[in-house]
Design an enzyme around this catalytic site. Sequence first.
Site, short mmCIF file in Angstrom:
data_model
loop_
_atom_site.label_atom_id
_atom_site.label_comp_id
_atom_site.label_asym_id
_atom_site.label_seq_id
_atom_site.Cartn_x
_atom_site.Cartn_y
_atom_site.Cartn_z
N SER A 1 -11.23 1.26 5.56
CA SER A 1 -10.29 1.25 4.44
C SER A 1 -9.83 -0.12 4.01
CB SER A 1 -9.07 2.11 4.77
OG SER A 1 -9.39 3.48 4.73
N SER B 1 -9.58 3.04 1.63
CA SER B 1 -8.40 3.56 0.98
C SER B 1 -7.48 2.49 0.42
CB SER B 1 -7.62 4.45 1.95
OG SER B 1 -7.13 3.68 3.05
N LYS C 1 0.84 -1.19 0.00
CA LYS C 1 0.00 0.00 0.00
C LYS C 1 0.88 1.24 0.00
CE LYS C 1 -4.02 2.05 2.29
NZ LYS C 1 -5.07 1.90 3.32
#
Length: 479
Positions: free
Chosen positions: A184, A160, A85
């Site tokens: 997220s 996210s 990420k």
Amino acid sequence: MVDHLTEATARELVAGQQRGDFSAREVLAAHLDRIDRDNPTVNAIVTLDREGAERAAAAADEEAVRRRAAGLPLAPLHGVPIAFKDTHATAGLRTTYGSPLHADNVPTADDEVVRRIQDAGAVRTGKTNVPEFAAGSHTFNEVFGPTHNPYAVGRTAGGSSGGAAAALAARFQPIADGSDMGGSLRNPASMCNVVGLRPTPGRIAEPTTGVAFTPLAVSGPMGRTVDDTALLLSVMSGPHRHDPMSMHGEHPSADAVTAADLRGLRVAWAPTLGDRVAMERQVLDVLDPAVKVFTELGADVEHACLDLDGSDDAFRVLRAAEFDLMWGDRLAAEPDAFKADIVWNINEGRKSSGRDVMRAFAELTRLQRAAHDFFDDYDVLLAPVSQVAAFPVEQIWPTDIDGIPQHTYLDWMRASYLFTPLGVPAISVPAGFTPDGLPVGLQIITRARTESTLLGIAAAFEAATGHGRVAPRLPEVHS
């Protein structure tokens, strides 16, 4: 070979290398071929470290030869490709946080979760896309643009951890690291037909966080299967001396997850969280039959919801205060440095008094005690993950859910974030598809610190339904 290896689970990839059926270089080449073919459409991986990955895979093959010759097992994630990420720092590889402010940022050290995953044998392939500073559950930013849902190009992948979820669904990698404050991990998992686990705060150490004593933001694992998600959790878990809230003692095992026997399981089902959230009818139409699966497997299901009164205010106050702490000074100096939703959230934090913040912490205390008592009566709570199915990528966030206005970028995420202050683990598992083929996940929640129990229950639902085995059909790209 490409399709065979890219459809395989992480555990299957390690087992195959242990037997000598294929090499880490072959595993990597298959996944890079898939990335080359489909990432221009999906935009899940935003920085590709091809040369570094090839060096790491070659080193993994040399290590495999030594270990097999000595009769030793391979590391838990040996040769498994993963792009991290883009909010998790990676040494020597650009980490932008989805922000133009950090478009050229190259960290000198790995975040702890990155280090643990690579120490377990994983091969770093690059970085996955995020919203600006991971704020919001729709993955787009000014640096890289939007990530598309592999099941419906032109629709959001959530966020996210949207790039992570899309990379999993598109078969670019079998596991992914994520993080979760307001959903997220869970929202993108739901929208991309993969698994995402928000663990109990402290399960995974956060030694670089600026505020160790707030339980809102956590790192967590994602996978295409519950078992792979559990495997990654075992690698990511554990204490760290720089995180005073991290858990010591026993952590989830790396052994394969066994599906739980659901006969007699006490299940609460909260389709609208006690009338606290607006829901798209098409989402509930998928979830209603999914919940019936628990009844068919012998569980006792009834409508009930744990105490969420005050959770909304507590979450918003603490989130806003943290935003103001992290970025308030930068915003004051550079008013155009952030997207509008982050500016709004920072300004909300500026309005909060010390009493407001301490009242929010007091509410967290009460809510966590109430959740503990709720799970004396029920083994698990079932709930929606997301209140809507994947919406068009051009839409910043849903402003309306079945006629009910959503006034801020947080409103439509309540089905996930209302559980955040309770300090409990929550997992999103594929639950089916809308008539238009949009994935929908089921959220399963249980008592704090009982991730192993939660994973067994999720595995039973996964085995009975098989929705996660449905792969997307991406359009062909013609040069």
